[in-house]
Design a protein around this motif. Structure first.
Motif: not given
Length: 214
Positions: A63-86
């Motif tokens: 279901g995930v077509s693209n996912i990447r790390l946007v930012d991190s703070v210590e042991d917390e990670y902000l991620m961005r994902a795009e979903w497969e339409q199907e």
């Protein structure tokens, strides 16, 4: 009237659920979920992990077509994902009913969601879609959004309850007279759920008071 529903769902019903196979101790919390006619693009936090390559932990997820790390703070990670339409599951149900996700927290045990719709009919449409398509959800609460002290102070009942109890127990005092764990136990919810309710409650109160007066 705007209606809020809380429900749980098995980890496999949301695309990110497979991350718990590689990192069973992590917590995934949706930061933002934007419904669109053809695409949903969420931002989410990954917590409680010390892995050096967080992006690799999310590779080859259904279901995930693209996912990447946007930012991190210590042991917390902000991620961005795009979903497969199907992709079929909770995502398709949310998009079909045009329901807004206020909170989504995932662990190896389950996903916990809080969603808002403009009417009870939209909530009913979401529930019917899940039933008709065998998408398992367990509804834990349904309630209206209530104003607290005037126009714009819209908190859900659960947010109001959490904020008032935390205040009464001295959670906001210095030093604190009660811990997050103690208050969560009293409400019979997890610490992650309590933290999310307090944070979202604070955001709504500040948005209706401080930011509107600037």
């Amino acid at each position: 009237m705007a209606t809020v529903m809380e429900f749980t769902s098995p980890v496999a019903e949301f695309p990110l659920g497979s991350v718990f196979e590689n990192l069973p101790g992590v917590t995934v919390e949706l930061e933002r979920l934007i419904p669109h006619e053809t695409l949903i693009i969420p931002y989410f936090w990954v917590r409680d992990t010390e892995t050096e390559d967080i992006e690799a932990a999310f590779e080859q997820h259904a279901g995930v077509s693209n996912i990447r790390l946007v930012d991190s703070v210590e042991d917390e990670y902000l991620m961005r994902a795009e979903w497969e339409q199907e992709y079929f599951g909770i995502l398709s149900a949310l998009a079909e009913a045009n329901v807004v996700v206020l909170s989504g927290i995932g662990t190896k045990d389950e996903w916990r969601f809080e969603v808002r719709a403009e009417s009870q009919e939209a909530i009913a449409e979401f529930r019917e879609y899940c039933q008709e398509n065998d998408i398992p959800i367990a509804i834990t609460a349904v309630h209206a959004m209530l104003p607290i002290q005037g126009e714009g102070y819209e908190l859900t009942e659960t947010q109001r309850e959490a904020l008032i109890l935390a205040y009464e127990r001295g959670y906001f005092d210095t030093p604190r007279e009660a811990s997050l764990e103690e208050i969560a136990d009293e409400l019979d919810i997890t610490q992650q759920s309590l933290s999310s309710r307090l944070r979202r409650g604070h955001r709504r109160l500040i948005g209706a008071t401080l930011s509107s007066s600037v």
